[in-house]
Design a protein around this motif. Structure first.
Motif, PDB file in Angstrom:
ATOM      1  N   UNK A  30       0.591  -1.343  -0.169  1.00 41.98           N
ATOM      2  CA  UNK A  30       0.076   0.034   0.244  1.00 41.98           C
ATOM      3  C   UNK A  30       0.874   1.440  -0.072  1.00 41.98           C
ATOM      4  N   UNK A  31       2.021   1.108   0.502  1.00 39.51           N
ATOM      5  CA  UNK A  31       2.939   2.418   0.454  1.00 39.51           C
ATOM      6  C   UNK A  31       4.114   2.127  -0.200  1.00 39.51           C
ATOM      7  N   UNK A  32       4.557   2.910  -1.319  1.00 35.76           N
ATOM      8  CA  UNK A  32       5.560   2.896  -2.232  1.00 35.76           C
ATOM      9  C   UNK A  32       6.346   3.979  -2.092  1.00 35.76           C
ATOM     10  N   UNK A  33       7.516   3.699  -2.002  1.00 35.48           N
ATOM     11  CA  UNK A  33       8.640   4.589  -1.809  1.00 35.48           C
ATOM     12  C   UNK A  33       9.505   4.730  -3.246  1.00 35.48           C
ATOM     13  N   UNK A  34       9.707   5.913  -3.743  1.00 32.66           N
ATOM     14  CA  UNK A  34      10.063   6.042  -4.949  1.00 32.66           C
ATOM     15  C   UNK A  34      11.236   7.105  -5.019  1.00 32.66           C
ATOM     16  N   UNK A  35      12.255   6.794  -5.800  1.00 31.05           N
ATOM     17  CA  UNK A  35      13.293   7.779  -5.871  1.00 31.05           C
ATOM     18  C   UNK A  35      12.975   8.693  -6.832  1.00 31.05           C
ATOM     19  N   UNK A  36      13.538   9.839  -6.416  1.00 26.14           N
ATOM     20  CA  UNK A  36      13.349  10.954  -7.332  1.00 26.14           C
ATOM     21  C   UNK A  36      14.593  11.347  -8.255  1.00 26.14           C
ATOM     22  N   UNK A  37      14.768  12.228  -9.217  1.00 21.42           N
ATOM     23  CA  UNK A  37      15.884  12.197 -10.057  1.00 21.42           C
ATOM     24  C   UNK A  37      17.162  12.601  -9.453  1.00 21.42           C
ATOM     25  N   UNK A  38      17.061  13.140  -8.450  1.00 26.33           N
ATOM     26  CA  UNK A  38      18.371  13.687  -7.718  1.00 26.33           C
ATOM     27  C   UNK A  38      18.542  12.552  -6.672  1.00 26.33           C
ATOM     28  N   UNK A  39      19.947  12.201  -6.584  1.00 21.03           N
ATOM     29  CA  UNK A  39      20.423  11.018  -5.535  1.00 21.03           C
ATOM     30  C   UNK A  39      19.966  11.537  -4.124  1.00 21.03           C
ATOM     31  N   UNK A  40      19.271  10.902  -3.438  1.00 19.99           N
ATOM     32  CA  UNK A  40      19.066  11.159  -2.007  1.00 19.99           C
ATOM     33  C   UNK A  40      17.391  11.876  -1.982  1.00 19.99           C
ATOM     34  N   UNK A  41      17.010  12.158  -3.188  1.00 16.53           N
ATOM     35  CA  UNK A  41      15.570  12.646  -2.969  1.00 16.53           C
ATOM     36  C   UNK A  41      14.622  11.356  -3.490  1.00 16.53           C
ATOM     37  N   UNK A  43      10.040  10.200  -2.596  1.00 19.44           N
ATOM     38  CA  UNK A  43       8.755  10.329  -2.197  1.00 19.44           C
ATOM     39  C   UNK A  43       8.156   9.283  -1.699  1.00 19.44           C
ATOM     40  N   UNK A  44       6.937   9.177  -0.797  1.00 21.09           N
ATOM     41  CA  UNK A  44       6.282   8.231  -0.216  1.00 21.09           C
ATOM     42  C   UNK A  44       4.795   8.493  -0.756  1.00 21.09           C
ATOM     43  N   UNK A  45       4.262   7.352  -1.329  1.00 16.55           N
ATOM     44  CA  UNK A  45       3.059   7.247  -2.027  1.00 16.55           C
ATOM     45  C   UNK A  45       2.187   6.464  -1.358  1.00 16.55           C
ATOM     46  N   UNK A  46       0.981   6.630  -0.893  1.00 12.34           N
ATOM     47  CA  UNK A  46       0.093   5.785  -0.237  1.00 12.34           C
ATOM     48  C   UNK A  46      -1.048   5.456  -1.132  1.00 12.34           C
ATOM     49  N   UNK A  47      -0.841   4.196  -1.695  1.00 10.12           N
ATOM     50  CA  UNK A  47      -2.008   3.425  -2.388  1.00 10.12           C
ATOM     51  C   UNK A  47      -3.130   2.720  -1.813  1.00 10.12           C
ATOM     52  N   UNK A  75      14.242  11.968   8.366  1.00 10.38           N
ATOM     53  CA  UNK A  75      12.680  12.070   8.680  1.00 10.38           C
ATOM     54  C   UNK A  75      11.860  12.054   7.606  1.00 10.38           C
ATOM     55  N   UNK A  76      10.564  11.801   7.813  1.00 11.44           N
ATOM     56  CA  UNK A  76       9.480  11.994   7.058  1.00 11.44           C
ATOM     57  C   UNK A  76       8.991  13.386   7.050  1.00 11.44           C
ATOM     58  N   UNK A  77       9.576  14.413   6.469  1.00  4.98           N
ATOM     59  CA  UNK A  77       9.150  15.902   6.390  1.00  4.98           C
ATOM     60  C   UNK A  77       9.104  16.433   5.124  1.00  4.98           C
ATOM     61  N   UNK A  89       3.762   9.784  11.617  1.00  2.56           N
ATOM     62  CA  UNK A  89       3.183  10.673  10.678  1.00  2.56           C
ATOM     63  C   UNK A  89       2.089  10.059   9.875  1.00  2.56           C
ATOM     64  N   UNK A  90       0.917  10.706   9.829  1.00  2.00           N
ATOM     65  CA  UNK A  90      -0.265  10.067   9.050  1.00  2.00           C
ATOM     66  C   UNK A  90      -0.007  10.368   7.776  1.00  2.00           C
ATOM     67  N   UNK A  91      -0.172   9.370   6.916  1.00  2.00           N
ATOM     68  CA  UNK A  91      -0.147   9.621   5.422  1.00  2.00           C
ATOM     69  C   UNK A  91      -1.617   9.082   5.057  1.00  2.00           C
ATOM     70  N   UNK A  92      -2.263  10.126   4.192  1.00  2.00           N
ATOM     71  CA  UNK A  92      -3.645   9.653   4.015  1.00  2.00           C
ATOM     72  C   UNK A  92      -3.440   9.029   2.526  1.00  2.00           C
ATOM     73  N   UNK A  93      -4.704   8.276   2.484  1.00  2.00           N
ATOM     74  CA  UNK A  93      -5.059   7.495   1.161  1.00  2.00           C
ATOM     75  C   UNK A  93      -4.840   8.371  -0.037  1.00  2.00           C
ATOM     76  N   UNK A  94      -3.930   8.003  -1.109  1.00  2.00           N
ATOM     77  CA  UNK A  94      -3.851   8.765  -2.245  1.00  2.00           C
ATOM     78  C   UNK A  94      -2.570   9.779  -2.314  1.00  2.00           C
ATOM     79  N   UNK A  95      -2.369  10.043  -0.986  1.00  2.00           N
ATOM     80  CA  UNK A  95      -1.377  11.223  -0.703  1.00  2.00           C
ATOM     81  C   UNK A  95       0.192  10.513  -1.438  1.00  2.00           C
ATOM     82  N   UNK A  96       0.706  11.662  -1.770  1.00  2.00           N
ATOM     83  CA  UNK A  96       2.265  11.533  -2.016  1.00  2.00           C
ATOM     84  C   UNK A  96       3.052  12.802  -1.469  1.00  2.00           C
ATOM     85  N   UNK A  97       3.812  11.996  -0.407  1.00  2.00           N
ATOM     86  CA  UNK A  97       4.697  13.063   0.313  1.00  2.00           C
ATOM     87  C   UNK A  97       5.934  13.121  -0.285  1.00  2.00           C
TER      88      UNK A  97
END
Length: 152
Positions: A30-41, A43-47, A75-77, A89-97
């Motif tokens: 349900x939660x997917x951790x994705x790398x972004x283009x810059x190393x170390x960047x 996102x967390x997506x709640x599916x 930290x998840x900030x 930290x609450x991550x809501x349905x469909x949210x991308x942090x």
């Protein structure tokens, strides 16, 4: 005819078992951790449904014998001005942090702050691991590479 029916029923039972197992959450996280283009960047997506996640993110480094947890304070900030309340930290349905990127340093790797014994943990291959609040579920991101210590 009876043999055909028996095979068909067996195949149908197998298919139902596979589909039920695939929907249990193990095969479809349900939660997917994705790398972004810059190393170390990343996102967390709640599916899935709303979920409480540990605010502290585990940073692992690939060593000869596998993945090893580092001492990085990540930290998840979503910004350096975000106030953190509690260990989760609450991550809501469909949210991308989109998380503040990590630059490879042990204690001020996301936001500038005074710290002692701040060390650069690269170069190497790393990955982020996000944990559910109860620590029963691990959501592991893909690996990424950090180069040598950046020059100021």
């Amino acid at each position: 005819m009876g043999k055909f029916r028996c095979q068909t029923v067996t195949q149908a039972i197998f298919l139902v078992a596979v589909l039920a197992n695939g929907c249990s959450g193990d095969a479809m996280q349900s939660v997917v951790v994705n790398n972004l283009p810059k190393a170390g960047a990343f996102s967390v997506v709640n599916k899935g449904a709303d979920i409480e996640l540990q605010r502290s993110v585990v940073v692992e480094k690939r060593e000869k014998n596998g993945w090893t947890r580092t001492e990085a304070d990540v930290r998840l900030i979503g910004s350096c001005t975000e106030s953190e309340t509690g260990a989760t930290r609450l991550v809501r349905r469909g949210e991308t942090l989109v998380v503040v990127p990590w630059n490879g340093w042990s204690c001020d790797g996301q936001c500038p702050r005074p710290c002692r014994a701040n060390i650069y943990l690269g170069p190497g291959e790393f990955r982020f691991v996000v944990m559910s609040a109860d620590r029963r579920q691990r959501f592991v991101g893909p690996s990424f590479r950090l180069g040598p210590e950046p020059k100021n």
